[in-house]
Design a protein around this motif. Structure first.
Motif, PDB file in Angstrom:
ATOM      1  N   MET A  21       0.818  -1.217   0.000  1.00  0.00           N
ATOM      2  CA  MET A  21       0.000   0.000   0.000  1.00  0.00           C
ATOM      3  C   MET A  21       0.848   1.263   0.000  1.00  0.00           C
ATOM      4  N   VAL A  22       2.172   1.121  -0.109  1.00  0.00           N
ATOM      5  CA  VAL A  22       3.041   2.301  -0.056  1.00  0.00           C
ATOM      6  C   VAL A  22       2.703   3.264  -1.183  1.00  0.00           C
ATOM      7  N   ASP A  23       2.586   2.757  -2.391  1.00  0.00           N
ATOM      8  CA  ASP A  23       2.291   3.613  -3.535  1.00  0.00           C
ATOM      9  C   ASP A  23       0.926   4.273  -3.404  1.00  0.00           C
ATOM     10  N   LYS A  24      -0.076   3.477  -3.030  1.00  0.00           N
ATOM     11  CA  LYS A  24      -1.427   4.018  -2.908  1.00  0.00           C
ATOM     12  C   LYS A  24      -1.486   5.107  -1.844  1.00  0.00           C
ATOM     13  N   GLY A  25      -0.890   4.820  -0.683  1.00  0.00           N
ATOM     14  CA  GLY A  25      -0.876   5.817   0.377  1.00  0.00           C
ATOM     15  C   GLY A  25      -0.166   7.084  -0.049  1.00  0.00           C
ATOM     16  N   ALA A  26       0.947   6.926  -0.765  1.00  0.00           N
ATOM     17  CA  ALA A  26       1.715   8.097  -1.191  1.00  0.00           C
ATOM     18  C   ALA A  26       0.948   8.935  -2.202  1.00  0.00           C
ATOM     19  N   PHE A  27       0.235   8.290  -3.128  1.00  0.00           N
ATOM     20  CA  PHE A  27      -0.529   9.056  -4.113  1.00  0.00           C
ATOM     21  C   PHE A  27      -1.662   9.832  -3.443  1.00  0.00           C
ATOM     22  N   VAL A  28      -2.342   9.215  -2.486  1.00  0.00           N
ATOM     23  CA  VAL A  28      -3.411   9.936  -1.782  1.00  0.00           C
ATOM     24  C   VAL A  28      -2.813  11.093  -0.986  1.00  0.00           C
ATOM     25  N   MET A  29      -1.700  10.844  -0.293  1.00  0.00           N
ATOM     26  CA  MET A  29      -1.063  11.911   0.479  1.00  0.00           C
ATOM     27  C   MET A  29      -0.633  13.056  -0.425  1.00  0.00           C
TER      28      MET A  29
END
Length: 354
Positions: free
Chosen positions: A249-257
């Protein structure tokens, strides 16, 4: 009734969307698979074994007399019998699962309003059936507007609040599909969906977290929804997901952030939740894409705050940024160089002669 959980990243007839939900990320040089894949149909598993024969019959006859069958199923949705309603919703759900033409036929037969009514049922299985059928129908672009104007948003938010885990995940997916119409994003935000999606992001299972992050990413292109997400405490689960490299989920979390940190209160929340060490670690050991977006986030955090710049520099960000400026993608190099220059400004100011 026991449901068998079965997830896949791609269902037949529902291709994964690699365009980041139709949004252009020209600001980031991302050339591999996107951080998000679109929500697909039917995350509720198949019918229980006892109904397998009926299911096979349904599939076999659907192509020959589907219009007549669909009309009967739509009538059964409004039966006085919960069992009949449930079976009708489940069969419509199955018909709409993979066939685009069936999604259109079902909608034109008048199924959408009675299915929406089922979403507010106090029977959890009936609610789940209604949510899932609406999700499958929403995979047809022609149906999205009809579903929205028929009043689906608030019942879906209700399912997101009170439904089973599967109903919550499928409600998040259905809201995502509706949010792909720009005019629906504000209405979904006003309906109370954002805090519930943040809660699913924090407490849901693996599938729920992915669905919630994708829906939030889409909805938070609207400023008011950004504010709602930050006020709902989204930064805490985002930081936690980004700190867990095993979560996928690192990528997903980073895009939302990255979508949120343009807000001053979002930047402050990232820092308050311990996001700076996590972002610096990603710049140091993450994938090329993760390094690039983490650098972009740190750059936004640091641009208007000398205090935050000092915190980032003290966390040891400069060495991995220097390495990125030499070996990253063209865009990553540019972002890294800009951030290095910012981080060195406070030091230069303090050591400059009087």
């Amino acid at each position: 009734m026991i449901y068998e959980r079965r997830y896949s990243e791609m269902e037949a007839g529902s291709p994964v969307n690699h365009s980041l939900l139709n949004r252009n990320f020209s600001d980031l040089s991302i050339n591999d698979d996107s951080a998000f894949s679109d929500c697909n149909s039917d995350r509720s598993g198949e019918f229980p074994t006892a109904a397998s024969e009926r299911r096979r019959l349904l599939i076999a006859c659907a192509s020959e007399n589907s219009d007549e069958l669909i009309r009967q199923l739509v009538a059964d949705l409004q039966s006085c019998s919960i069992d009949e309603q449930r079976h009708a919703a489940m069969e419509l759900r199955l018909l709409a699962k993979n066939k685009q033409e069936n999604r259109i036929r079902i909608a034109r037969a008048g199924a959408i309003k009675p299915l929406i009514a089922l979403i507010s049922s106090t029977d959890s299985q009936l609610q789940e059936c209604g949510v899932t059928a609406i999700l499958n129908l929403s995979l047809c672009d022609e149906n999205k507007e009809i579903i929205a104007v028929s009043g689906a948003i608030r019942p879906l938010v209700g399912a997101l609040r009170t439904g089973t885990s599967t109903a919550k995940e499928n409600a998040a997916c259905a809201l995502l599909r509706l949010s792909q119409m720009e005019e629906n994003k504000a209405a979904i935000g006003r309906s109370g969906a954002i805090p519930l999606l943040v809660n699913l992001l924090e407490t849901g299972g693996s599938r729920g977290k992915k669905d919630a992050s994708t829906a939030l990413f889409s909805l938070c292109s609207v400023k008011d929804n950004k504010i709602r997400a930050v006020q709902a405490g989204i930064m805490k689960p985002l930081v936690e997901l980004m700190a867990d490299f095993g979560s996928n989920m690192v990528d997903k979390g980073a895009f939302v952030m990255n979508e949120l940190v343009m807000l001053p209160e979002a930047r402050a929340s990232v820092v308050e939740e311990g996001g700076i060490p996590v972002l610096v670690e990603i710049v140091e050991v993450g994938s090329q894409r993760q390094k690039e977006i983490a650098t972009a986030i740190l750059l936004q955090i640091c641009e208007e705050s000398e205090v935050f710049r000092t915190m980032v520099a003290r966390e040891g960000a400069i060495p991995p940024l220097v390495a990125l400026s030499q070996s990253g993608t063209k865009r990553a190099k540019q972002k890294a160089e800009e951030l290095i220059e910012l981080l060195r400004q406070p030091r230069s100011a303090r050591t400059a002669p009087a």
